[in-house]
Structure formats: structure tokens, C-alpha cells
Write a protein that holds these residues in place. Sequence first.
Motif, PDB file in Angstrom:
ATOM      1  N   VAL A   6       0.840  -1.209   0.000  1.00 23.72           N
ATOM      2  CA  VAL A   6       0.000   0.000   0.000  1.00 23.72           C
ATOM      3  C   VAL A   6       0.872   1.256   0.000  1.00 23.72           C
ATOM      4  N   THR A   7       1.979   1.224   0.735  1.00 26.40           N
ATOM      5  CA  THR A   7       2.892   2.369   0.766  1.00 26.40           C
ATOM      6  C   THR A   7       3.465   2.630  -0.615  1.00 26.40           C
ATOM      7  N   TRP A   8       3.909   1.562  -1.286  1.00 31.47           N
ATOM      8  CA  TRP A   8       4.430   1.710  -2.650  1.00 31.47           C
ATOM      9  C   TRP A   8       3.338   2.221  -3.592  1.00 31.47           C
ATOM     10  N   ASN A   9       2.129   1.673  -3.464  1.00 31.05           N
ATOM     11  CA  ASN A   9       1.014   2.115  -4.307  1.00 31.05           C
ATOM     12  C   ASN A   9       0.773   3.615  -4.173  1.00 31.05           C
ATOM     13  N   THR A  10       0.858   4.089  -2.918  1.00 33.88           N
ATOM     14  CA  THR A  10       0.586   5.502  -2.647  1.00 33.88           C
ATOM     15  C   THR A  10       1.582   6.406  -3.355  1.00 33.88           C
ATOM     16  N   ARG A  11       2.866   6.027  -3.325  1.00 31.34           N
ATOM     17  CA  ARG A  11       3.864   6.867  -3.993  1.00 31.34           C
ATOM     18  C   ARG A  11       3.722   6.765  -5.513  1.00 31.34           C
ATOM     19  N   ILE A  12       3.466   5.572  -6.035  1.00 31.27           N
ATOM     20  CA  ILE A  12       3.289   5.416  -7.486  1.00 31.27           C
ATOM     21  C   ILE A  12       2.118   6.270  -7.963  1.00 31.27           C
ATOM     22  N   PHE A  13       1.008   6.225  -7.210  1.00 31.05           N
ATOM     23  CA  PHE A  13      -0.157   7.038  -7.579  1.00 31.05           C
ATOM     24  C   PHE A  13       0.182   8.528  -7.515  1.00 31.05           C
ATOM     25  N   SER A  34      -0.551  -5.453  -6.362  1.00 37.17           N
ATOM     26  CA  SER A  34      -1.982  -5.717  -6.219  1.00 37.17           C
ATOM     27  C   SER A  34      -2.731  -5.088  -7.392  1.00 37.17           C
ATOM     28  N   SER A  35      -4.029  -5.274  -7.385  1.00 39.58           N
ATOM     29  CA  SER A  35      -4.879  -4.650  -8.399  1.00 39.58           C
ATOM     30  C   SER A  35      -4.728  -3.132  -8.374  1.00 39.58           C
ATOM     31  N   VAL A  36      -4.618  -2.566  -7.172  1.00 43.14           N
ATOM     32  CA  VAL A  36      -4.452  -1.116  -7.021  1.00 43.14           C
ATOM     33  C   VAL A  36      -3.089  -0.666  -7.558  1.00 43.14           C
ATOM     34  N   THR A  37      -2.062  -1.500  -7.374  1.00 43.50           N
ATOM     35  CA  THR A  37      -0.738  -1.170  -7.904  1.00 43.50           C
ATOM     36  C   THR A  37      -0.812  -0.950  -9.410  1.00 43.50           C
ATOM     37  N   PHE A  38      -1.417  -1.904 -10.094  1.00 40.45           N
ATOM     38  CA  PHE A  38      -1.499  -1.810 -11.549  1.00 40.45           C
ATOM     39  C   PHE A  38      -2.377  -0.636 -11.990  1.00 40.45           C
TER      40      PHE A  38
END
Length: 428
Positions: free
Chosen positions: A166-173, A199-203
Motif C-alpha cells: 500500500v505504501t508503494w502504491n501511494t507513492r506510485i499514484f 496488487s490490483s491497485v498497484t497496476f
Amino acid sequence: MVGLIPVSSPFGHLHLACCIQGFCVKSGTVLHPSVSTALTTIYSRLNEIDLARQLFDESLEKPVAAWNALISGYTQNGLTEMAISLFQEMMATEFTLNPVMITSILSASAQLGALSFGKTVHQLIKSKNLEQNIYVLTALIDMYAKCGNISEAWQLFDLTSEKNTVTWNTRIFGYGLHGYGHEALKLFNEMLHLGFQPSSVTFLSVLYACNHAGLVRERDEIFHAMVNKYKIEPLAEHYACMVDILGRAGQLEKALEFIRRMPVEPGPAVWGTLLGACMIHKDTNLACVASERLFELDPGNVGYYVLLSNIYSVERNFPKAASVREVVKKINLSKTPGCTVIEVNGTPNIFVCGDRSHSQTTAIYAKLEELTGKMREMGYQSETVTALHDVEEEEKELMFNVHSEKLAIAFGLITTEPGTEIRIIKNL
């Protein structure tokens, strides 16, 4: 009794919750802290925020879980100012902060663009030694990124010792939000190299970043990897991202072909994305195809009618544009007004189109007229073709010059020192 209230899986159980509340009222147990908190929680999660607030106000004893539930409910329903107000009310009591409440209130700050308030919450987090909590840190990174303070967001990310997906997802977003598509891809590859499972959110975050940077080839590779390598089933949002990047590139026929080849029935998100692309590239024929499906799938969304009407106006087909607007009137639909938030000296100021309610309205409009005059001298002309065709050209230009964003920027210019960074956030 509390065990009967479906707090963990509330969706589809509104009638059951109301029946249980009725029984609790008759039996005199509705104001028991555990019962009222459970009911407040389920109503908040079901978007029945008025019922949740009524129960909360009637409760003589309000445990921290009740405060958490209502603050989260306000945030999830977009009532960010109410969430912040309730949080400030709670801070006047003896309750202490907890990670659940912090993540909710930081989310509200991010939605509202209330950077100063978010910084105040950050100081509270430091004072309570909660900065090392991974969920709190992730919420802080998200808040700073969405409020435009990306340097602070990345500094917090780099200081986080135990990152999760989730932390990685947040920065990517966050990278995607600010147009850093290549950086988002680099971070995604670094995340994979370190062994984190996307995850799905990552993509979705990576696809979003590709869209804003125009990375068509990379987008195709990411989508293919998601489906074939990681076996993640695409959601409507993933498909909408794929259509969006084709639309931005002007490849509308390819976008339509992609939609028709989808293994699932395309929903409003996908067709709405195509309709938006038709507006950009002035394709009336495809707009009719997309809008026809949207009116079937989501007939209550007035935005699609407005978009189609604007597309006809751009083509100068004013009778068609007027007929679409007439349909909106007949079925009694109303559009959520767009608004823009600007924070000055820690206070959020909200503007809508043509707003004259602000205490500094005269100065704001004077500044706006000054700026518009300078723009005209440099050759700027207002794009007025989507305005109502039976309005005089001078009035059309006036309508376009008082958009909420322009009012917010003018206010920022007259109330801050030269060189001050101005941040505005829209609700739509």
C-alpha cells in the motif's frame, strides 16, 4: 444484540439494521454504548450518514469507536468539512488519537486539500509517537502527495523503514497524479525487484501514471503482465485506463474496438471515458454511441448529458445541444456544482462558478479583470462555443471568465506574498 448487527458485511443489510434498531428502541438498549456504536458504524458504511449522526448525537456515552465510525463515514461520503469539524470537536474531549481515526482524518484533509490542517495533524502524530505506524505513515504520504507537497511525501516515504504494498502504491499514484509517468514506472520496477507483490491497485496506479505521461507501449506491457503474469482480473477502472490513453492519443476507433473486445460487459466508467475523449477530439458519431450506452447504464448521471450537449455545441449543432438539455430538464436532473478549494493562512476557501459570496468579492473580480485584460493583450480568446447558443458573445465570455478555478487563483494572488506557491483543488 451487537452480534446481530452486520457491521463487518453491511452492504445489502440496511433493512435488517433498521429492524434491529427498532427492536433496540423498544427494548431500551439502543443507547447502550456498544449497540449505538455498532449501529452508527453500519449506517456510516451504508452511506446513511444522517441516521448515523442522529444515533451519535443521541448517545449519552460516546466511545472512541463511535467517533471513529462517524469521522470515517463523513470522509467516505465526501463530507470532508464535517469530518474535520467532528475531529476538532473530539480533540476538545479527553479522547486520545488512534491510527484508525488518524487515517480517516488525513484522508479528509487530502480530499479537501487542507494542507495546513494536515500538517497540524502531522504534529499531533509526532507528539503521540505514532509516526512509525505503517498505516499512519502511508496516510501521511497520501495526504501530502494529494495536497501537492510531493517533496514532503517522498521524504516520508524514504524514511519509512517497513514499507508495504500500500505504501508503494501511494507513492506510485502520487507520481501519476503529478504527471511523473517515467518515475512511476521506475518505482514500480524497483518495488518488484525488492520482492513486493503488486496488487490490483498497484497496476491501476501504474496505468494511471502511463496515461498522464502518454506511455502507450509501456501501458500495454503493464496490462499484459497484470493479466497473464500476475493473474489479476482487470476491474472496470483498469479497462477505463486503457480506453483513456487511446482516447488521449486520438485513437478513438481503437478505443471502441478495445471496448467491444472486453471479456466483461463495459460499464459507465469505460463508456464515460470514451465520451470524454470524443469531446476532446470532436467526434460526434462515436459520442452518440457512447452516450446511448451511458443513458441506459447510468440514466441518473447528468454529467453525461452535459458532455454530449457540449460536444454538439462544439460542432455548432445547437438544436441537438438544446434538445439534450431539454431532456435533462424533463427528467429533473441536476448537476453537482463544480467547486475549487484554496487554502490561505490555514483556512480553506471554497469557490463555485460565478461566486459572489466571498467577503473579498470586489477585489477578487478586480484582480480577475486585470489578469484577463493582460491575457487579451497577449492574444488570448475565451473558448465560448460550449456556452448556450442563445446568449450574447459578451455574456458567454463573462460566463467563462468566472470559473471557480480562476476565482480561487485571483483570491490567492491578492492574499499572498509575491512568489508564494498557490495550490488549488477541484472537487470534480
